[in-house]
Design a protein around this motif. Structure first.
Motif, PDB file in Angstrom:
ATOM      1  N   TRP A  98       0.844  -1.164   0.000  1.00  0.00           N
ATOM      2  CA  TRP A  98       0.000   0.000   0.000  1.00  0.00           C
ATOM      3  C   TRP A  98       0.893   1.232   0.000  1.00  0.00           C
ATOM      4  O   TRP A  98       1.943   1.247   0.622  1.00  0.00           O
ATOM      5  CB  TRP A  98      -0.888   0.007   1.232  1.00  0.00           C
ATOM      6  N   ARG A  99       0.428   2.267  -0.698  1.00  0.00           N
ATOM      7  CA  ARG A  99       1.156   3.532  -0.673  1.00  0.00           C
ATOM      8  C   ARG A  99       0.164   4.679  -0.668  1.00  0.00           C
ATOM      9  O   ARG A  99      -0.945   4.560  -1.208  1.00  0.00           O
ATOM     10  CB  ARG A  99       2.112   3.652  -1.845  1.00  0.00           C
ATOM     11  N   THR A 159       0.091  -1.365  -4.280  1.00  0.00           N
ATOM     12  CA  THR A 159       1.202  -1.118  -5.192  1.00  0.00           C
ATOM     13  C   THR A 159       1.407  -2.229  -6.223  1.00  0.00           C
ATOM     14  O   THR A 159       2.259  -2.102  -7.083  1.00  0.00           O
ATOM     15  CB  THR A 159       2.515  -0.944  -4.394  1.00  0.00           C
ATOM     16  N   LYS A 217       1.115  -4.179  -9.459  1.00  0.00           N
ATOM     17  CA  LYS A 217       0.791  -3.776 -10.835  1.00  0.00           C
ATOM     18  C   LYS A 217      -0.446  -4.472 -11.398  1.00  0.00           C
ATOM     19  O   LYS A 217      -1.193  -3.884 -12.154  1.00  0.00           O
ATOM     20  CB  LYS A 217       1.981  -4.036 -11.761  1.00  0.00           C
ATOM     21  N   GLU A 248      -3.681  -2.486 -11.043  1.00  0.00           N
ATOM     22  CA  GLU A 248      -3.807  -1.138 -11.587  1.00  0.00           C
ATOM     23  C   GLU A 248      -4.822  -1.048 -12.721  1.00  0.00           C
ATOM     24  O   GLU A 248      -5.478  -0.033 -12.885  1.00  0.00           O
ATOM     25  CB  GLU A 248      -2.447  -0.617 -12.049  1.00  0.00           C
TER      26      GLU A 248
END
Length: 86
Positions: free
Chosen positions: A1-2, A18, A20, A23
């Protein structure tokens, strides 16, 4: 997590996983949110930033502890694991 947004608000954070592979998954954020809300332990919302769905947590109780934030992250991680296993 960011953290996704650098907007400075003392009680709200916007964040996204985070990994990919999530996304471009249009259902990921929605489904994780539905599972978290159905569990009844935590409350989050989804908010789009620059067209990307992010989770938004607003911590408004001054008694909230770091342990409770850790519990939310654990809950999110559990739902991600379940989502991957579908």
């Amino acid at each position: 997590w960011r953290l996704f947004s650098r907007i400075y608000l003392k009680s709200c954070v916007w964040f996204r996983i985070t990994k990919k592979e999530f996304e471009t998954d249009a259902n990921f954020t929605k489904e994780i949110l539905e599972k978290i809300l159905a569990g009844g332990k935590s409350w989050l919302s989804v908010y789009p930033i620059k067209g990307i769905s992010t989770f938004r947590a607003c911590i408004t109780n001054y008694n909230t502890t770091e342990n409770e934030i850790d519990e939310l992250v654990d809950e999110l991680n559990g739902e991600v694991t379940a989502y991957v296993g579908q």
